[in-house]
Design a protein around this motif. Structure first.
Motif, mmCIF file in Angstrom:
data_model
loop_
_atom_site.group_PDB
_atom_site.id
_atom_site.type_symbol
_atom_site.label_atom_id
_atom_site.label_comp_id
_atom_site.label_asym_id
_atom_site.label_seq_id
_atom_site.Cartn_x
_atom_site.Cartn_y
_atom_site.Cartn_z
ATOM 1 N N ALA A 153 -14.170 -7.140 -7.846
ATOM 2 C CA ALA A 153 -12.706 -7.213 -7.991
ATOM 3 C C ALA A 153 -12.099 -7.410 -6.611
ATOM 4 N N LEU A 169 -7.756 3.481 -2.657
ATOM 5 C CA LEU A 169 -6.818 2.882 -3.623
ATOM 6 C C LEU A 169 -7.526 2.541 -4.934
ATOM 7 N N ASP A 228 -8.988 -6.709 -5.661
ATOM 8 C CA ASP A 228 -7.996 -5.699 -5.262
ATOM 9 C C ASP A 228 -8.075 -4.514 -6.229
ATOM 10 N N LEU A 251 -16.008 -3.261 4.210
ATOM 11 C CA LEU A 251 -14.922 -3.996 4.901
ATOM 12 C C LEU A 251 -15.433 -4.820 6.071
ATOM 13 N N TRP A 284 -8.602 3.800 -10.593
ATOM 14 C CA TRP A 284 -9.564 4.213 -11.634
ATOM 15 C C TRP A 284 -9.095 5.511 -12.281
ATOM 16 N N VAL A 300 0.810 -1.227 0.000
ATOM 17 C CA VAL A 300 0.000 0.000 0.000
ATOM 18 C C VAL A 300 0.851 1.290 0.000
ATOM 19 N N ILE A 344 -17.745 6.408 -6.485
ATOM 20 C CA ILE A 344 -17.320 5.365 -5.554
ATOM 21 C C ILE A 344 -17.618 5.795 -4.124
ATOM 22 N N LEU A 379 -19.010 0.140 -4.972
ATOM 23 C CA LEU A 379 -19.381 0.060 -3.557
ATOM 24 C C LEU A 379 -18.323 -0.750 -2.830
ATOM 25 N N SER A 380 -17.842 -0.211 -1.719
ATOM 26 C CA SER A 380 -16.841 -0.910 -0.924
ATOM 27 C C SER A 380 -17.416 -1.209 0.456
ATOM 28 N N ASP A 418 -11.886 3.335 4.619
ATOM 29 C CA ASP A 418 -11.816 3.964 3.292
ATOM 30 C C ASP A 418 -10.463 3.793 2.591
ATOM 31 N N ILE A 419 -9.526 3.077 3.214
ATOM 32 C CA ILE A 419 -8.189 2.995 2.606
ATOM 33 C C ILE A 419 -8.243 2.209 1.282
ATOM 34 N N GLY A 420 -8.908 1.055 1.315
ATOM 35 C CA GLY A 420 -9.032 0.245 0.093
ATOM 36 C C GLY A 420 -9.835 0.968 -0.969
ATOM 37 N N LYS A 421 -10.931 1.593 -0.545
ATOM 38 C CA LYS A 421 -11.766 2.357 -1.496
ATOM 39 C C LYS A 421 -10.949 3.474 -2.150
HETATM 40 CO CO1 B1M Z 1 -11.338 -2.009 11.120
HETATM 41 N N1 B1M Z 1 -11.846 -3.877 10.926
HETATM 42 N N2 B1M Z 1 -12.862 -1.738 12.370
HETATM 43 N N3 B1M Z 1 -10.673 -0.206 11.307
HETATM 44 N N4 B1M Z 1 -9.829 -2.589 10.199
HETATM 45 C C1 B1M Z 1 -11.069 -4.674 9.980
HETATM 46 C C2 B1M Z 1 -11.682 -4.630 8.589
HETATM 47 C C3 B1M Z 1 -11.122 -6.108 10.649
HETATM 48 C C4 B1M Z 1 -10.931 -7.265 9.656
HETATM 49 C C5 B1M Z 1 -10.089 -6.167 11.807
HETATM 50 C C6 B1M Z 1 -10.133 -7.483 12.564
HETATM 51 O O1 B1M Z 1 -10.976 -7.677 13.387
HETATM 52 N N5 B1M Z 1 -9.216 -8.387 12.257
HETATM 53 C C7 B1M Z 1 -12.530 -6.076 11.339
HETATM 54 C C8 B1M Z 1 -13.691 -6.563 10.477
HETATM 55 C C9 B1M Z 1 -14.176 -7.930 10.889
HETATM 56 C C10 B1M Z 1 -15.297 -8.349 10.021
HETATM 57 O O2 B1M Z 1 -16.260 -7.683 9.848
HETATM 58 N N6 B1M Z 1 -15.132 -9.538 9.461
HETATM 59 C C11 B1M Z 1 -12.644 -4.613 11.687
HETATM 60 C C12 B1M Z 1 -13.495 -4.099 12.704
HETATM 61 C C13 B1M Z 1 -14.272 -5.145 13.495
HETATM 62 C C14 B1M Z 1 -13.613 -2.729 12.980
HETATM 63 C C15 B1M Z 1 -14.489 -2.069 14.053
HETATM 64 C C16 B1M Z 1 -15.894 -2.635 14.209
HETATM 65 C C17 B1M Z 1 -13.685 -2.139 15.353
HETATM 66 C C18 B1M Z 1 -14.421 -1.615 16.562
HETATM 67 O O3 B1M Z 1 -14.647 -0.443 16.654
HETATM 68 N N7 B1M Z 1 -14.785 -2.549 17.402
HETATM 69 C C19 B1M Z 1 -14.515 -0.593 13.587
HETATM 70 C C20 B1M Z 1 -15.696 -0.347 12.636
HETATM 71 C C21 B1M Z 1 -15.837 1.114 12.324
HETATM 72 C C22 B1M Z 1 -16.830 1.289 11.205
HETATM 73 O O4 B1M Z 1 -16.453 1.147 10.058
HETATM 74 N N8 B1M Z 1 -18.063 1.573 11.543
HETATM 75 C C23 B1M Z 1 -13.231 -0.502 12.825
HETATM 76 C C24 B1M Z 1 -12.510 0.659 12.681
HETATM 77 C C25 B1M Z 1 -11.311 0.794 12.000
HETATM 78 C C26 B1M Z 1 -10.490 2.061 11.952
HETATM 79 C C27 B1M Z 1 -11.337 3.333 11.862
HETATM 80 C C28 B1M Z 1 -9.649 2.111 13.211
HETATM 81 C C29 B1M Z 1 -9.545 1.800 10.724
HETATM 82 C C30 B1M Z 1 -10.089 2.334 9.380
HETATM 83 C C31 B1M Z 1 -9.384 3.592 8.954
HETATM 84 C C32 B1M Z 1 -9.768 3.957 7.550
HETATM 85 O O5 B1M Z 1 -10.079 3.149 6.699
HETATM 86 N N9 B1M Z 1 -9.717 5.263 7.311
HETATM 87 C C33 B1M Z 1 -9.575 0.273 10.645
HETATM 88 C C34 B1M Z 1 -8.626 -0.509 9.950
HETATM 89 C C35 B1M Z 1 -7.425 0.245 9.392
HETATM 90 C C36 B1M Z 1 -8.758 -1.894 9.780
HETATM 91 C C37 B1M Z 1 -7.752 -2.894 9.162
HETATM 92 C C38 B1M Z 1 -6.618 -3.038 10.188
HETATM 93 C C39 B1M Z 1 -7.155 -2.535 7.828
HETATM 94 C C40 B1M Z 1 -8.182 -2.263 6.725
HETATM 95 C C41 B1M Z 1 -7.443 -1.702 5.519
HETATM 96 O O6 B1M Z 1 -7.410 -0.523 5.311
HETATM 97 N N10 B1M Z 1 -6.752 -2.596 4.772
HETATM 98 C C42 B1M Z 1 -8.630 -4.210 9.029
HETATM 99 C C43 B1M Z 1 -7.853 -5.489 9.362
HETATM 100 C C44 B1M Z 1 -7.021 -5.957 8.205
HETATM 101 O O7 B1M Z 1 -7.457 -5.914 7.048
HETATM 102 N N11 B1M Z 1 -5.848 -6.382 8.495
HETATM 103 C C45 B1M Z 1 -9.810 -3.895 9.845
HETATM 104 C C46 B1M Z 1 -5.887 -2.184 3.664
HETATM 105 C C47 B1M Z 1 -6.712 -1.985 2.394
HETATM 106 C C48 B1M Z 1 -5.787 -1.599 1.248
HETATM 107 O O8 B1M Z 1 -7.309 -3.218 2.076
HETATM 108 O O9 B1M Z 1 -9.601 -2.314 2.565
HETATM 109 O O10 B1M Z 1 -9.256 -4.780 1.996
HETATM 110 P P1 B1M Z 1 -8.882 -3.363 1.819
HETATM 111 O O11 B1M Z 1 -9.043 -2.979 0.283
HETATM 112 C C49 B1M Z 1 -8.540 -3.772 -0.764
HETATM 113 C C50 B1M Z 1 -9.542 -4.815 -1.280
HETATM 114 O O12 B1M Z 1 -10.468 -5.236 -0.301
HETATM 115 C C51 B1M Z 1 -10.146 -4.176 -2.477
HETATM 116 O O13 B1M Z 1 -9.107 -3.366 -2.997
HETATM 117 C C52 B1M Z 1 -8.371 -2.808 -1.921
HETATM 118 C C53 B1M Z 1 -6.947 -2.582 -2.353
HETATM 119 O O14 B1M Z 1 -6.370 -3.703 -2.943
HETATM 120 N N12 B1M Z 1 -11.334 -3.329 -2.378
HETATM 121 C C54 B1M Z 1 -12.141 -3.172 -3.468
HETATM 122 C C55 B1M Z 1 -11.789 -2.528 -1.401
HETATM 123 N N13 B1M Z 1 -12.882 -1.882 -1.793
HETATM 124 C C56 B1M Z 1 -13.115 -2.242 -3.070
HETATM 125 C C57 B1M Z 1 -14.107 -1.841 -3.978
HETATM 126 C C58 B1M Z 1 -14.089 -2.391 -5.263
HETATM 127 C C59 B1M Z 1 -13.125 -3.337 -5.632
HETATM 128 C C60 B1M Z 1 -12.134 -3.725 -4.753
HETATM 129 O O15 B1M Z 1 -14.983 -2.089 -6.221
HETATM 130 C C61 B1M Z 1 -15.811 -0.980 -6.039
#
Ligand code: B1M
Length: 211
Positions: A194, A107, A196, A148, A112, A59, A93, A145-146, A102-105
Motif C-alpha cells: 500500500a 500512521l 499510504d 523508509l 488499522w 499528517v 507491524i 513491514l515498513s 516510524d512516523i509512517g508505520k
Molecule cells: Co530520514 N531519511 N534518515 N530521518 N527522513 C528520509 C527517509 C530521506 C528520504 C531524506 C532524504 O535524504 N531526502 C532519506 C532516505 C534516502 C533513501 O534511502 N532513499 C533519509 C535518510 C538518508 C536518513 C538517515 C540515513 C540520515 C543520516 O543519518 N545520514 C537516517 C537513517 C536513520 C535510520 O533509520 N537508521 C535518518 C534519520 C531520520 C530521523 C531519525 C532524523 C527522522 C525519523 C524520525 C522518526 O521516524 N521517528 C527522519 C525523517 C523524519 C525523515 C523524513 C524527513 C520524513 C520521513 C517521514 O516520516 N515521512 C524523510 C524525508 C521525506 O520523506 N521528506 C527522511 C512522513 C511519513 C508519514 O511518510 O514514512 O513515507 P512515510 O509513510 C507513508 C507511506 O510511505 C506509507 O504510509 C505512510 C503514511 O501515508 N507507509 C506504509 C509507510 N510504511 C508503510 C507500511 C505499510 C503500508 C504503507 O504496510 C505495512
C-alpha cells in the motif's frame, strides 16, 4: 444530529475531549459499544484516510483525529471487553532492522486500529527473528513491514524470507514505505503493498477477508 453523528464529526475534527464525552453520552443513551465503534469511529477514521489520500489533510490532522479516536476508545474499551467484543483480526507491524523511521508505520497502525484491527506494534529497527517469534506468539492474521531507506530494503527481503521459511502459522504480509513499490512487493513475495496509510487500511481488510 444524533450523538453518533456528532461523535463521527468530533473524531474527524480531532476534538478529543468532545469525542470522549460523546462516546460516554452514546453509552448513557443505551448505544451498544460495538455499534459506536462500527457506526461512528471506524467510518470517521475511514473518512480521515480518504481526505489524507486526496491531500485535503496532512499528517498533523490525521494524528489529531487518531488521538480523538483513542480518547473515545478509552471510554468504550472497558465496555467492549466486558461484553466480550474484541476486534476480529490481529495485525503485527514494525519497521525493519536498521531503519529508525516510524512516523509512517505509526500512521498505518492508527488506520488499522481505526479499521477495528487489534494491532501489536513491534516498533522500529526490528530484526527478522523478532517478527518470526512475535508471529509464533500472537498468531496474527496480518504482518506489516515498513522501510523508509533504500539501504534497508534488503532487510525487508530478509524478513519476508525468514517469515516464509520459519514454518510460522499462515499470515498475510503487507509491505510499504517511501521506497517500496508494488513491483518490489511482488518480487519479495509479499501478499500486498500500500502506498499510504489509508490504502493500507483498505488493503488490510481485503487481505484478511480473502484468507
Ligand atoms: Co530520514 N531519511 N534518515 N530521518 N527522513 C528520509 C527517509 C530521506 C528520504 C531524506 C532524504 O535524504 N531526502 C532519506 C532516505 C534516502 C533513501 O534511502 N532513499 C533519509 C535518510 C538518508 C536518513 C538517515 C540515513 C540520515 C543520516 O543519518 N545520514 C537516517 C537513517 C536513520 C535510520 O533509520 N537508521 C535518518 C534519520 C531520520 C530521523 C531519525 C532524523 C527522522 C525519523 C524520525 C522518526 O521516524 N521517528 C527522519 C525523517 C523524519 C525523515 C523524513 C524527513 C520524513 C520521513 C517521514 O516520516 N515521512 C524523510 C524525508 C521525506 O520523506 N521528506 C527522511 C512522513 C511519513 C508519514 O511518510 O514514512 O513515507 P512515510 O509513510 C507513508 C507511506 O510511505 C506509507 O504510509 C505512510 C503514511 O501515508 N507507509 C506504509 C509507510 N510504511 C508503510 C507500511 C505499510 C503500508 C504503507 O504496510 C505495512
Amino acid at each position: 444530529m444524533t450523538t453518533l453523528e456528532q461523535l463521527y464529526q468530533a473524531v474527524i475534527d480531532g476534538k478529543n475531549k468532545d469525542a470522549r464525552a460523546l462516546a460516554q453520552r452514546a453509552l448513557d443513551e443505551g448505544a451498544n459499544p460495538g455499534d459506536i465503534v462500527d457506526k461512528a469511529l471506524v467510518p470517521a477514521m475511514a473518512a480521515v484516510g480518504e481526505r489524507f489520500k486526496s491531500n485535503e489533510i496532512f499528517v498533523p490532522e490525521m494524528l489529531v483525529a487518531a488521538r480523538a479516536m483513542k480518547e473515545a476508545m478509552g471510554v468504550l474499551e472497558p465496555r467492549l471487553v466486558a461484553a466480550g467484543i474484541t476486534p476480529k483480526y490481529t495485525a503485527l507491524i514494525g519497521t525493519v532492522q536498521g531503519d529508525l523511521h516510524d512516523i509512517g508505520k505509526n500512521l498505518v497502525a492508527v488506520m488499522w486500529r481505526g479499521s477495528n484491527f487489534r494491532v501489536i506494534d513491534l516498533g522500529s529497527n526490528v530484526p527478522a527473528t523478532k517478527f518470526v517469534s512475535a508471529i509464533n506468539e500472537h498468531r496474527p492474521h496480518l504482518v506489516g513491514l515498513s522501510a523508509l531507506l533504500t539501504t534497508t530494503m534488503p532487510a525487508m527481503v530478509e524478513t519476508v524470507r525468514a517469515i516464509r521459511s520459519a514454518g510460522c502459522p499462515p499470515v498475510k504480509i503487507m509491505v510499504g514505505g517511501a521506497p517500496i513499490s508494488q513491483q518490489f512487493a511482488d518480487e519479495v513475495g509479499a501478499d500486498g503493498f500500500a502506498p499510504d496509510a489509508a490504502s493500507a487500511a483498505e488493503k488490510a481488510r481485503a487481505l484478511v477477508e480473502s484468507a
